[in-house]
Design a protein around this motif. Structure first.
Motif, PDB file in Angstrom:
ATOM      1  N   ASN A  86      -9.035  11.415  -6.450  1.00  0.00           N
ATOM      2  CA  ASN A  86      -9.150  11.726  -7.884  1.00  0.00           C
ATOM      3  C   ASN A  86     -10.161  12.851  -8.053  1.00  0.00           C
ATOM      4  O   ASN A  86     -11.290  12.619  -8.462  1.00  0.00           O
ATOM      5  N   THR A 135      -4.997  12.594   5.070  1.00  0.00           N
ATOM      6  CA  THR A 135      -4.846  12.759   3.634  1.00  0.00           C
ATOM      7  C   THR A 135      -3.607  13.593   3.355  1.00  0.00           C
ATOM      8  O   THR A 135      -3.105  14.280   4.247  1.00  0.00           O
ATOM      9  N   TRP A 137       3.393   8.750   3.686  1.00  0.00           N
ATOM     10  CA  TRP A 137       2.999   8.325   2.337  1.00  0.00           C
ATOM     11  C   TRP A 137       4.233   7.868   1.586  1.00  0.00           C
ATOM     12  O   TRP A 137       5.315   8.418   1.765  1.00  0.00           O
ATOM     13  N   ARG A 173      -3.394  12.962  -3.383  1.00  0.00           N
ATOM     14  CA  ARG A 173      -3.387  11.603  -3.916  1.00  0.00           C
ATOM     15  C   ARG A 173      -3.974  10.540  -2.985  1.00  0.00           C
ATOM     16  O   ARG A 173      -4.487   9.529  -3.435  1.00  0.00           O
ATOM     17  N   HIS A 174      -3.836  10.729  -1.674  1.00  0.00           N
ATOM     18  CA  HIS A 174      -4.159   9.649  -0.731  1.00  0.00           C
ATOM     19  C   HIS A 174      -5.194  10.097   0.312  1.00  0.00           C
ATOM     20  O   HIS A 174      -5.168  11.249   0.753  1.00  0.00           O
ATOM     21  N   TYR A 182      -8.592   2.687   2.674  1.00  0.00           N
ATOM     22  CA  TYR A 182      -7.809   3.594   1.835  1.00  0.00           C
ATOM     23  C   TYR A 182      -8.572   3.894   0.557  1.00  0.00           C
ATOM     24  O   TYR A 182      -9.174   3.000  -0.049  1.00  0.00           O
ATOM     25  N   LYS A 183      -8.547   5.171   0.151  1.00  0.00           N
ATOM     26  CA  LYS A 183      -9.155   5.592  -1.116  1.00  0.00           C
ATOM     27  C   LYS A 183      -8.179   6.541  -1.809  1.00  0.00           C
ATOM     28  O   LYS A 183      -7.649   7.446  -1.172  1.00  0.00           O
ATOM     29  N   PRO A 184      -7.961   6.350  -3.095  1.00  0.00           N
ATOM     30  CA  PRO A 184      -7.142   7.332  -3.821  1.00  0.00           C
ATOM     31  C   PRO A 184      -7.953   8.606  -4.068  1.00  0.00           C
ATOM     32  O   PRO A 184      -9.170   8.557  -4.221  1.00  0.00           O
ATOM     33  N   CYS A 239       0.832  -1.206   0.000  1.00  0.00           N
ATOM     34  CA  CYS A 239       0.000   0.000   0.000  1.00  0.00           C
ATOM     35  C   CYS A 239       0.873   1.265   0.000  1.00  0.00           C
ATOM     36  O   CYS A 239       2.026   1.218   0.421  1.00  0.00           O
TER      37      CYS A 239
END
Length: 195
Positions: free
Chosen positions: A96, A152, A194, A156-157, A92-94, A57
């Motif tokens: 976008n 966050t 990260w 990105r993360h 976890y979610k990216p 991850c």
């Protein structure tokens, strides 16, 4: 009939015996019967030792050495505390172009517990060096979860975490375990980086 007097060194022995029996009878009678108060099990936990956790991850962190990582899928997994019957759920979610939606969803999840919660304390977390920004929520009362967080990097993360106990929510009885795991969650947030 015989009239006999019992005396011992000038004292009437009958009077002494009756006085003694009366004293014993009155001092042994107590009207105050108090029930024992309800008790709770005292829970003491060992000092937490932390180990570095890293997998495929895009983030790394330190976690309690006694906890067990389970069910890794799409960078979402659980950190189980079997002796406390508790689990931290990490998702976890990216990011976008959906950061506002992710923030709203994380906050909505926390404030759904306001019905059962006595208080929700918010603690912002900022670490510009590591580009980790977030919020830690402590939920007091008989809510399903007692601690939640999100972090966050704003571009990105996005990672959320919440703890759940496998017991009926009774904050007084799970408070020692909830406090212990809350400290672990805060440590996880503070050591998160990260990749």
């Amino acid at each position: 009939m015989f009239n006999v007097k019992y005396t011992y060194k000038g004292c009437n022995l009958r009077l002494v015996v009756f006085a003694f029996l009366g004293l014993v009878m009155f001092s042994s009678c107590k009207n105050d019967v108090l029930p024992k108060p309800q008790s709770y099990l005292r829970l003491d936990y060992p000092m937490a030792e932390y180990v570095h956790f890293e997998n495929q991850c895009p983030f790394v962190f330190d976690m309690n050495a006694k906890a067990i990582v389970k069910g890794e899928k799409d960078c979402g997994f659980t950190i189980a505390y079997p002796k406390m019957k508790a689990t931290i759920y990490l998702t976890y979610k990216p990011v976008n172009n959906n950061l506002n939606k992710l923030l709203r969803d994380a906050q909505k999840l926390t404030f759904e517990h306001v019905i059962k919660a006595d208080d929700i304390l918010e603690q912002p977390y900022l670490n510009p060096e590591k580009k980790v920004y977030g919020m830690f929520y402590q939920v007091d009362g008989n809510a399903a979860t007692n601690s939640q967080f999100y972090v966050t990097d704003s571009t990105r993360h996005f990672l959320t975490g919440s703890v759940y106990f496998y017991a009926k929510p009774n904050f007084d009885s799970i408070m020692p375990a909830a406090s212990y795991i809350k400290n672990d969650m805060q440590h996880l947030m503070e050591t998160l980086e990260w990749k």
